[in-house]
Scaffold this motif. Structure first.
Motif, short mmCIF file in Angstrom:
data_model
loop_
_atom_site.label_atom_id
_atom_site.label_comp_id
_atom_site.label_asym_id
_atom_site.label_seq_id
_atom_site.Cartn_x
_atom_site.Cartn_y
_atom_site.Cartn_z
N THR A 155 9.43 14.66 0.62
CA THR A 155 9.43 15.86 -0.22
C THR A 155 8.00 16.27 -0.50
N ARG A 156 7.07 15.56 0.13
CA ARG A 156 5.65 15.83 -0.14
C ARG A 156 5.06 16.68 0.97
N THR A 157 4.29 17.70 0.62
CA THR A 157 3.55 18.42 1.66
C THR A 157 2.49 17.45 2.17
N LEU A 184 0.84 -1.19 0.00
CA LEU A 184 0.00 0.00 0.00
C LEU A 184 0.88 1.25 0.00
N ASN A 185 1.93 1.23 0.81
CA ASN A 185 2.85 2.37 0.84
C ASN A 185 3.53 2.57 -0.51
N LEU A 186 3.95 1.46 -1.12
CA LEU A 186 4.67 1.58 -2.38
C LEU A 186 3.74 2.07 -3.49
N ARG A 243 0.89 3.71 -3.15
CA ARG A 243 0.51 5.11 -2.89
C ARG A 243 1.62 6.06 -3.34
N ASN A 244 2.86 5.71 -3.03
CA ASN A 244 3.98 6.55 -3.47
C ASN A 244 3.98 6.67 -4.99
N GLY A 245 3.77 5.53 -5.65
CA GLY A 245 3.75 5.52 -7.11
C GLY A 245 2.65 6.44 -7.64
N LEU A 246 1.46 6.31 -7.06
CA LEU A 246 0.33 7.12 -7.51
C LEU A 246 0.61 8.60 -7.26
N GLN A 247 1.21 8.89 -6.09
CA GLN A 247 1.51 10.29 -5.78
C GLN A 247 2.56 10.83 -6.75
N ALA A 248 3.50 9.97 -7.16
CA ALA A 248 4.54 10.42 -8.09
C ALA A 248 3.95 10.72 -9.46
N LEU A 292 7.32 8.21 6.40
CA LEU A 292 7.48 6.90 7.04
C LEU A 292 7.15 5.74 6.10
N GLY A 293 6.51 6.06 4.97
CA GLY A 293 6.02 4.99 4.07
C GLY A 293 7.10 3.99 3.68
N LEU A 294 8.19 4.49 3.11
CA LEU A 294 9.23 3.57 2.63
C LEU A 294 9.98 2.91 3.78
#
Ligand SMILES: Nc1ncnc2c1ncn2[C@@H]1O[C@H](COP(=O)(O)OP(=O)(O)OP(=O)(O)O)[C@@H](O)[C@H]1O
Ligand SMILES: [Mg+2]
Length: 365
Positions: free
Chosen positions: A314-316, A248-250, A252-257, A321-323
């Protein structure tokens, strides 16, 4: 010694051995060396050393130097790039062979340090997490107790006030106190004593579930998800909730990127024969590799270096903690998490998980 005897002796050696003739062509290669250079014996025999690696590689340089000077050389920590498994790190020794006083060839002995490096790295990670664990436990105690009080007081104030403005303020107190409490809970995953609940599970089902969870956020509607699942993958012994947290963390990071413009997230699963912790005993361990790739913003070298450090973000609105959490739970499963990224191109995170528990004693393969 007959050729056949030589072959079986070479096979019994844990180190990689390559015998080259005086032109630097492969005369004999054992299977440990075959695995290092990713060439079968048949593919290697008769080939010049430059074909096994690149012409500028240390192996080739050492062979040529030994052939021209007639004395031996060693070099340590040489990287060998591989397509199917992680790159190898090898100590190499080249020794000249003489026949009737004439230089007649070279023996290369390759000692694979990949497993040892991995072990050292895991040990370092464990130490790091232990420190986090202690900090987490201390923080949780110091923060959560007074926070409970603040929240309770906020609720009471809210109930007692008749004026809308004051109620709004007290709601803010309660909301923010709750947010901090859940942040502390997140950080608590580093605390020691969190045991895994291992059950056989289907990793594709976990991934589907995670995609469903991530897809609920309307902000991600512009993303296209590509599932590249290998249907032959067997069940995995793992903790489903923890793996859900990892993926889920990975994702979500991808989607946010990907951001507003959207893009593609590609999720690939496959089984690889990764030579891992037990390499010194000559075992291979089947490993499940799950790769999550996005064609989003990517990271520069410095961001990549820091990405898994807790609280680096680097995200507002990110907590950073995700990674760190994803890496932690992957390591708890005796797995590894690797990130490759290029600014403006995208990011690929590869989670490798052993399909079977580590063998405890040596058994014939
Ligand atoms: N797929 C990715 N593409 C680009 N950058 C990434 C990607 N994944 C992580 N990063 C970078 O690494 C940083 C840390 O990621 P991490 O998931 O640990 O924290 P976060 O996403 O910022 O916050 P959160 O705790 O909410 O997950 C991100 O802020 C971002 O800069
Ligand atoms: Mg994140």
């Amino acid at each position: 010694m007959t050729a056949r005897d030589l072959g079986s002796v070479l096979e019994a050696i844990v180190a990689g051995v390559i015998v080259l003739d005086r032109d630097g062509r492969v005369e004999e290669i054992n299977s440990a060396a075959s695995r290092i250079v990713e060439r079968s014996r048949e593919q290697a025999l008769g080939r010049p050393v430059e074909d096994l690696v690149t012409p500028s590689h240390a192996f080739a340089r050492l062979v040529r130097k030994t052939l021209s000077q007639g004395s031996g050389f060693t070099e340590s920590h040489q990287k060998v790039e591989r397509r199917n498994v992680e790159d190898a790190v090898v100590d190499v020794a080249a020794t000249p062979l003489f026949a009737e006083g004439e230089l007649d060839g070279v023996v290369l002995v390759l000692r694979d340090r990949t497993a040892r490096n991995r072990l050292e790295q895991l040990e370092e990670e464990r130490e790091r997490f232990e420190t986090f664990g202690q900090i987490a436990a201390g923080l949780a105690h110091e923060i959560k107790n007074p926070l409970g009080g603040i929240r309770g007081a906020g609720e009471i104030l809210g109930r007692r006030s008749s004026d809308a403005k004051n109620r709004e303020i007290s709601e803010l107190v309660v909301r923010e106190a709750t947010r901090i409490a859940s942040l502390v809970d997140d950080f608590m995953v580093f605390a020691r004593g969190d045991r895994l609940d291992l059950v056989p599970l289907n990793v594709h089902r976990v991934l589907d579930h995670v995609l469903e969870l991530a897809g609920m956020d309307p902000a991600f509607s512009g993303a296209h998800v590509e599932r590249n699942f290998d249907p032959s993958i067997p069940e995995l012994l793992a903790d489903g909730d923890r793996l859900t947290q990892v993926f889920l963390n990975l994702i979500r990071n991808g989607l946010q990127a990907l951001g507003q413009d959207g893009g593609t997230i590609t999720i690939t699963t496959r089984v690889a024969l990764e030579r891992r912790l037990v390499t010194d005993l000559g075992h291979s361990r089947p490993t499940l590799v799950i790769s999550i790739e996005d064609d989003g913003a990517g990271m520069d070298a410095e961001e990549l270096r820091q990405a898994t450090v807790p609280f680096f973000t680097t995200r507002t609105g990110g907590t950073g903690l995700g990674l760190a959490v994803a890496e932690y739970w992957t390591a708890q499963h005796e797995g590894t998490l690797d990130i490759e990224s290029e600014k403006g191109v995208g990011t690929r995170v590869r989670v490798a998980l052993p399909l079977v528990p580590a063998p405890t004693e040596r058994s014939p393969e």
